[in-house]
Design an enzyme around this catalytic site. Structure first.
Site, PDB file in Angstrom:
ATOM      1  N   GLU A  87       6.442  -7.690   8.187  1.00 36.79           N
ATOM      2  CA  GLU A  87       7.101  -6.445   7.807  1.00 36.79           C
ATOM      3  C   GLU A  87       6.142  -5.309   8.116  1.00 36.79           C
ATOM      4  OE1 GLU A  87       8.773  -6.242   3.827  1.00 36.79           O
ATOM      5  OE2 GLU A  87       8.093  -4.157   3.611  1.00 36.79           O
TER       6      GLU A  87
ATOM      7  N   GLU B 103       6.083   4.650   2.524  1.00 38.35           N
ATOM      8  CA  GLU B 103       6.664   4.432   1.209  1.00 38.35           C
ATOM      9  C   GLU B 103       6.055   5.464   0.271  1.00 38.35           C
ATOM     10  OE1 GLU B 103       7.560  -0.044   0.224  1.00 38.35           O
ATOM     11  OE2 GLU B 103       5.506   0.112   0.984  1.00 38.35           O
TER      12      GLU B 103
END
Length: 322
Positions: free
Chosen positions: A145, A150
């Site tokens: 990933e 974020e």
């Protein structure tokens, strides 16, 4: 070499699956209030479930949510009761609706550039990230990933004396043989706004992804740099046993096509109980009623949600295959 370039709005598919293992509080829909365009920008916006005509407070506390029938006409993720759930044992249905989009296009090496404005508000978790198109090495995190951005959008998130709230954005690679064996802490970076916050306007998040390194920047400032380990990621992680990426190169699992994902989640494990916040975290670790605890204390956090400021706005996306 091939080229994929997308300016303006790329082709998206709505996805109502929830991110693995994080116990978030939203359900993803393709409704116009959660995914819409205005002024040339794509908005990905969380809303209250009780504002939907299918729901009221009684149904939230005592009813049933069938995603296919109520929202999208289909459901993409049936595990963990993702498609059909009932308010039982004192819990509530997902109290938040939000949006998640995945590009049909994928690339293997090259650059991904996203100009975006992140939200502001308690327990909001925007993400710009990538998952493998074909899951060549197996389920998460075996196939990897790539997180470009974020953020925790609370005004204050104090962990160990450092503020990890909306004044910080982070980038991470996830990789390992199982969720409990994930080498992400070795491939993680953070960028502080130095007294400001990243929700103040649009910023350019860029991934540079090549066989020998992965680098992420915001407005040209480096968030994360990972050089491909000379003995491969498996040995770098010190996992032991058989190398699950032996069939790939040293940069496996980051040697396969990945698709871009953009979403706005709410709550979940990204907000650790070990941190202090501008408002006390309204749910408890280990509780089977976390969504109800979150919703019942909305008087503490809902006042930080203001109009479209809770949305992540996307100005443009560009994906260029090397």
């Amino acid at each position: 070499m091939g080229n994929v370039s997308m300016r303006q709005q790329p082709v998206y598919s709505a996805d109502n699956s929830r991110r693995c293992l994080n116990n978030e509080f939203q359900v993803y829909t393709n409704q116009g209030k959660n995914l819409f365009s205005r002024g040339g920008h794509l908005y990905i916006k969380p809303t209250l479930t009780i504002d939907d005509p299918h729901y009221d407070s009684n149904r939230l506390y005592h009813g049933r949510m069938i995603v296919k029938d109520d929202f999208c006409g289909y459901c993409s993720q049936s595990t963990n009761w993702g498609c059909d759930r009932t308010a039982v044992n004192g819990n509530v249905l997902n109290p938040i609706m939000s949006g998640k989009v995945t590009t049909h296009a994928s690339i293997r090496y090259g650059t991904v550039t996203v100009r975006a404005k992140i939200p502001r508000g308690d327990w909001i978790w925007p993400a710009i990230w990538m998952l493998p198109k074909d899951w060549h090495y197996g389920g998460w995190p075996r196939s990897g990933e790539i997180d470009l951005m974020e953020a925790r959008c609370n005004a204050k998130v104090n962990c160990g004396g450092n503020d990890h709230g909306v004044g910080e954005v982070a980038s991470t690679l996830h990789w390992g043989p199982s969720p409990s064996q994930n080498g992400f802490m070795k491939t993680h970076g953070e960028k502080d706004k130095n007294g400001g916050d990243w929700a103040d306007g649009f910023h350019i998040y860029k991934l540079e992804w090549y066989a020998d390194h992965i680098r992420v920047t915001v407005d040209g400032q480096q968030i994360m740099y990972v050089g491909t380990p000379g003995n491969g990621f498996y040995n770098y992680g010190g996992f032991g046993g058989s190398n699950i990426w032996a069939s790939g190169g040293n940069n496996a699992p980051f040697d396969q096509p990945f698709q871009l994902i953009m979403n706005v989640a709410v709550g979940g494990g990204f907000f650790s109980s070990g941190c202090s916040y501008n408002h006390p975290r309204p749910w408890n670790d280990g509780s089977n009623k976390q969504m109800r605890e979150f919703w019942d204390r909305r008087g503490e956090w809902l006042s930080t949600w203001h109009g479209d400021n809770v949305a992540m706005q996307i100005d443009y996306v560009e994906m260029v295959q090397a």
